[in-house]
Scaffold this active site. Structure first.
Site, PDB file in Angstrom:
ATOM      1  N   GLY A  96     -50.331 -24.411 -31.941  1.00 49.30           N
ATOM      2  CA  GLY A  96     -49.365 -23.313 -31.800  1.00 49.30           C
ATOM      3  C   GLY A  96     -48.029 -23.759 -31.216  1.00 49.30           C
ATOM      4  N   ALA A  97     -48.063 -24.518 -30.114  1.00 50.50           N
ATOM      5  CA  ALA A  97     -46.814 -24.935 -29.467  1.00 50.50           C
ATOM      6  C   ALA A  97     -46.071 -25.925 -30.363  1.00 50.50           C
ATOM      7  CB  ALA A  97     -47.121 -25.572 -28.118  1.00 50.50           C
TER       8      ALA A  97
ATOM      9  N   ARG B 166     -53.967 -35.641 -34.870  1.00 47.49           N
ATOM     10  CA  ARG B 166     -55.238 -36.339 -35.151  1.00 47.49           C
ATOM     11  C   ARG B 166     -55.844 -35.825 -36.454  1.00 47.49           C
ATOM     12  NH1 ARG B 166     -59.069 -34.181 -30.218  1.00 47.49           N
ATOM     13  NH2 ARG B 166     -58.901 -31.963 -30.669  1.00 47.49           N
TER      14      ARG B 166
ATOM     15  N   GLY C 272     -49.066 -33.475 -32.250  1.00 48.96           N
ATOM     16  CA  GLY C 272     -49.860 -32.248 -32.207  1.00 48.96           C
ATOM     17  C   GLY C 272     -49.421 -31.340 -33.336  1.00 48.96           C
TER      18      GLY C 272
ATOM     19  N   LYS D 167     -52.082 -15.147 -29.454  1.00 52.73           N
ATOM     20  CA  LYS D 167     -50.743 -15.314 -30.043  1.00 52.73           C
ATOM     21  C   LYS D 167     -50.691 -15.096 -31.552  1.00 52.73           C
ATOM     22  CE  LYS D 167     -48.425 -18.371 -26.800  1.00 52.73           C
ATOM     23  NZ  LYS D 167     -47.713 -19.624 -26.612  1.00 52.73           N
TER      24      LYS D 167
ATOM     25  N   ASP E 270     -41.203 -19.082 -27.448  1.00 48.93           N
ATOM     26  CA  ASP E 270     -41.590 -20.487 -27.225  1.00 48.93           C
ATOM     27  C   ASP E 270     -40.597 -21.354 -27.990  1.00 48.93           C
ATOM     28  OD1 ASP E 270     -43.793 -20.088 -25.661  1.00 48.93           O
ATOM     29  OD2 ASP E 270     -45.214 -20.043 -27.322  1.00 48.93           O
TER      30      ASP E 270
HETATM   31  P1  NAP Z   1     -53.353 -25.625 -29.469  1.00 48.89           P
HETATM   32  O1  NAP Z   1     -52.866 -24.596 -30.424  1.00 48.89           O
HETATM   33  O2  NAP Z   1     -54.783 -25.670 -29.085  1.00 48.89           O
HETATM   34  O3  NAP Z   1     -52.948 -27.067 -30.112  1.00 48.89           O
HETATM   35  C1  NAP Z   1     -53.282 -28.266 -29.473  1.00 48.89           C
HETATM   36  C2  NAP Z   1     -52.952 -29.437 -30.387  1.00 48.89           C
HETATM   37  O4  NAP Z   1     -53.282 -30.624 -29.688  1.00 48.89           O
HETATM   38  C3  NAP Z   1     -53.756 -29.473 -31.692  1.00 48.89           C
HETATM   39  O5  NAP Z   1     -52.996 -30.070 -32.685  1.00 48.89           O
HETATM   40  C4  NAP Z   1     -54.943 -30.362 -31.301  1.00 48.89           C
HETATM   41  O6  NAP Z   1     -55.543 -30.990 -32.397  1.00 48.89           O
HETATM   42  C5  NAP Z   1     -54.231 -31.383 -30.457  1.00 48.89           C
HETATM   43  N1  NAP Z   1     -55.138 -32.094 -29.564  1.00 48.89           N
HETATM   44  C6  NAP Z   1     -56.005 -31.556 -28.656  1.00 48.89           C
HETATM   45  N2  NAP Z   1     -56.663 -32.542 -28.003  1.00 48.89           N
HETATM   46  C7  NAP Z   1     -56.195 -33.725 -28.529  1.00 48.89           C
HETATM   47  C8  NAP Z   1     -56.495 -35.092 -28.279  1.00 48.89           C
HETATM   48  N3  NAP Z   1     -57.407 -35.451 -27.368  1.00 48.89           N
HETATM   49  N4  NAP Z   1     -55.837 -36.020 -28.998  1.00 48.89           N
HETATM   50  C9  NAP Z   1     -54.937 -35.678 -29.933  1.00 48.89           C
HETATM   51  N5  NAP Z   1     -54.615 -34.405 -30.226  1.00 48.89           N
HETATM   52  C10 NAP Z   1     -55.228 -33.437 -29.521  1.00 48.89           C
HETATM   53  O7  NAP Z   1     -52.552 -25.573 -28.097  1.00 48.89           O
HETATM   54  P2  NAP Z   1     -51.009 -25.175 -27.906  1.00 48.89           P
HETATM   55  O8  NAP Z   1     -50.879 -23.746 -27.567  1.00 48.89           O
HETATM   56  O9  NAP Z   1     -50.257 -25.713 -29.040  1.00 48.89           O
HETATM   57  O10 NAP Z   1     -50.668 -25.980 -26.556  1.00 48.89           O
HETATM   58  C11 NAP Z   1     -50.484 -27.372 -26.559  1.00 48.89           C
HETATM   59  C12 NAP Z   1     -49.917 -27.809 -25.210  1.00 48.89           C
HETATM   60  O11 NAP Z   1     -48.626 -27.228 -25.020  1.00 48.89           O
HETATM   61  C13 NAP Z   1     -50.760 -27.372 -24.033  1.00 48.89           C
HETATM   62  O12 NAP Z   1     -50.801 -28.397 -23.091  1.00 48.89           O
HETATM   63  C14 NAP Z   1     -50.011 -26.182 -23.472  1.00 48.89           C
HETATM   64  O13 NAP Z   1     -50.207 -26.041 -22.088  1.00 48.89           O
HETATM   65  C15 NAP Z   1     -48.572 -26.570 -23.769  1.00 48.89           C
HETATM   66  N6  NAP Z   1     -47.702 -25.390 -23.875  1.00 48.89           N
HETATM   67  C16 NAP Z   1     -46.650 -25.328 -23.014  1.00 48.89           C
HETATM   68  C17 NAP Z   1     -45.784 -24.261 -23.070  1.00 48.89           C
HETATM   69  C18 NAP Z   1     -44.632 -24.220 -22.119  1.00 48.89           C
HETATM   70  O14 NAP Z   1     -44.042 -23.153 -21.943  1.00 48.89           O
HETATM   71  N7  NAP Z   1     -44.264 -25.337 -21.531  1.00 48.89           N
HETATM   72  C19 NAP Z   1     -45.987 -23.226 -23.999  1.00 48.89           C
HETATM   73  C20 NAP Z   1     -47.073 -23.322 -24.873  1.00 48.89           C
HETATM   74  C21 NAP Z   1     -47.931 -24.422 -24.795  1.00 48.89           C
HETATM   75  P3  NAP Z   1     -56.749 -30.263 -33.225  1.00 48.89           P
HETATM   76  O15 NAP Z   1     -56.078 -29.147 -33.995  1.00 48.89           O
HETATM   77  O16 NAP Z   1     -57.259 -31.354 -34.077  1.00 48.89           O
HETATM   78  O17 NAP Z   1     -57.718 -29.769 -32.204  1.00 48.89           O
END
Ligand code: NAP
Length: 507
Positions: free
Chosen positions: A360-361, A381, A357, A297, A334
């Site tokens: 990206g999302a 965190r 969080g 992305k 998104d």
């Molecule tokens: P990402 O870029 O990897 O970001 C994940 C975030 O969560 C980061 O801030 C990370 O912190 C934090 N995190 C991970 N494990 C954690 C924990 N145990 N405790 C506290 N914080 C934690 O992922 P993303 O793309 O943003 O996706 C995040 C979620 O959104 C996923 O579950 C994904 O499936 C969902 N999503 C859904 C859609 C939809 O269409 N519904 C679209 C996109 C994403 P660090 O940076 O410190 O690691």
């Protein structure tokens, strides 16, 4: 489309493979509901008794279909433990039982004297095949010549493809010829495998139940979701690029939309490890647009010719339109997804929304909410990341300790905590949910532990599936310029997620 195949009118070939004759017969009956071309993997039957049983059943029932008998030996990647003579005896019996074609691997065909195969098969036709389950050799020309020398009625090349480039090379073997079956194997080869018929292959294989080769698409998907036998040169090709991508619901969402609107378009899952490999395939495959998911992305931005300013500010693109001359233009839907899912339930202007969080999302959600007029509070965190995101959207950073005492109009979970297979986990404690609405971006499961806790407190909940649907529908409308058939798209995705959850519960 419309080109008559050597194998009969149906160019999608169902693969029937099971250990018992009874099970093979059941699969065959199931296959015949969708296609009249069927490969019978006799080598999958456990022992000669089952082979004899199936062939006797065939002799009695004589299904109206083009049947291809395959009894591949172990040395060629099959399951048949007998030697060449026994293999050929099985194939001759299969012809007598009504099989029109026999798939004979090159390794066997080369052991016979010239013309030997033809006289042995009698009225049966020979499909001379060659498989490499590990790789695609640098030169396929030598393979092709080897196959042609055996003088079968058709030839088949199936190789493991470790790049889209390789799958295009395999598929190119069939261009302009009626008697070549090109099979790019493996998950990377899957899109070209689906497109194989429009690219010229005489057949595209799809298992009725069990996959017999890596990266296979089931018969139902090949026929009903991808409509592989209806695709032609005018078909607009779309897809999703990601790694992993196998469990993406986007192909179901988008193809359902194309089918409902009777559009000549298809959407395919591209497993992309190397972005350059995919970008080079855009022109040869005629790709008109694509969705982008993890881990591409952000990186995709470097390869775009233009980008929507908001996507640029978010720093991530999930939708690309391929314009004239192959120019790539990026959007972020998104953002639209979060906005559409929330604005129906919360008056955003002047509201206070917490995002948990800072990935990206979370970025897409924060920009969407700030754009909608909400004051965004970020909890993560990593405090540095939370501060960076809060600053980008003119919001505030919240420390975890304050959650019990603060009230928000909405709380959005943008971490993966609570996602399958750790569905029992909740990113926040019950007493930290002081708000009117909780949205979880996770959609596997649809009702996460966090949403269950919120509901128990009488708080309104929104599942991540709403965002998934809204971002996908926005992509579909960008590409097609039409109103999306939302009801059909929504029902298909919800039904698939419910089925998945039932199966998971049963396992
Ligand atoms: P990402 O870029 O990897 O970001 C994940 C975030 O969560 C980061 O801030 C990370 O912190 C934090 N995190 C991970 N494990 C954690 C924990 N145990 N405790 C506290 N914080 C934690 O992922 P993303 O793309 O943003 O996706 C995040 C979620 O959104 C996923 O579950 C994904 O499936 C969902 N999503 C859904 C859609 C939809 O269409 N519904 C679209 C996109 C994403 P660090 O940076 O410190 O690691």
């Amino acid at each position: 489309m419309g080109r008559k195949s050597l194998f009969g009118p149906d160019r999608i070939c169902a693969v029937v493979a099971a250990p018992t004759a009874q099970e093979m017969a059941r699969q065959l009956r199931r296959a015949l509901r969708l296609t009249r071309t069927v490969e019978l993997r006799l080598d999958w039957l456990k022992g000669n008794r089952e082979i004899v049983r199936l062939l006797s059943w065939l002799r009695v029932h004589r299904p109206r279909a083009t049947l291809i008998a395959t009894c591949r030996r172990r040395s060629a990647g099959g399951k048949f433990s007998g030697g060449v003579a026994e293999q050929l005896a099985v194939l001759m019996t299969a012809v007598a039982a009504g099989c029109t074609w026999c798939d004979v691997e090159l390794e066997t065909a080369q052991r016979l004297r010239p013309g030997g195969l033809q006289s042995m098969l009698g009225r049966g036709r020979g499909l001379i095949s060659w498989h490499d389950f590990r790789r695609t050799p640098a030169s396929l020309r030598a393979v092709l010549h080897g196959l042609e020398r055996c003088r079968g009625d058709a030839i088949k090349v199936a190789t493991q493809c470790n790049s889209i480039r390789e799958s295009l090379r395999v598929q190119a073997l069939a261009r302009g010829r009626r008697n070549v079956v090109a099979v790019p194997m493996g998950e990377i080869g899957l899109p070209v495998r689906v497109l194989a018929l429009r690219q010229g292959s005489a057949l595209a294989y799809a298992p009725v139940e069990q996959a017999t080769a890596p990266g296979q698409v089931s018969l139902e998907e090949m026929k009903q979701l991808y409509r592989a036998d209806k695709l032609d040169r005018r078909t607009r090709v779309y897809g999703v690029i990601g790694n992993p991508v196998a469990h993406s619901l986007s192909p179901l969402l988008h193809n359902t939309g194309f089918i409902a609107r009777r559009m000549n378009a298809v959407y395919l899952p591209f497993l992309v490890r190397d972005l350059r490999d995919f970008l080079d395939a855009i022109q040869p495959l005629g790709i008109a647009g694509f969705s982008v998911t993890l881990p591409h992305k952000q990186v995709i931005l470097r390869h775009l010719d233009g980008c929507d300013p908001l996507a640029e500010a978010i720093g991530a693109v999930n939708t690309v339109v391929v314009r004239g001359g192959g120019m790539l233009y990026g959007y972020n839907t998104d953002y639209v997804g979060v906005l559409r899912a929330l604005e129906r339930r919360v008056a955003l202007r002047g509201s206070r929304v917490l995002i948990f969080g800072a990935g990206g999302a979370a970025r897409a959600a924060a920009f969407a909410l700030a754009q909608g007029g909400a004051l965004v509070a970020v909890l993560a965190r990593s405090e540095a990341k939370a501060r960076g995101l809060a600053r980008a959207v003119g919001g505030e950073v919240i420390e975890r300790g304050r959650l019990r005492r603060e009230f928000f109009d909405a709380i959005v979970n943008a971490t993966p905590v609570g996602m399958f297979p750790h569905a029992r986990r909740s990113p926040l404690r019950t007493e930290e949910l002081n708000c009117r609405l909780v949205m979880d971006l996770i959609y596997r499961p649809m009702k996460t532990e966090l949403l269950c806790r919120a509901a128990q407190r009488g708080i309104e909940t929104v599942s991540g599936v709403e965002m998934f649907l809204a971002q996908g529908i926005a992509q579909w409308e960008i590409w097609s310029g039409l109103r999306a058939p939302e009801t059909a798209m929504r029902s298909a995705v919800l039904a698939a997620l419910r089925r998945e959850e039932r199966e998971r519960g049963a396992a």
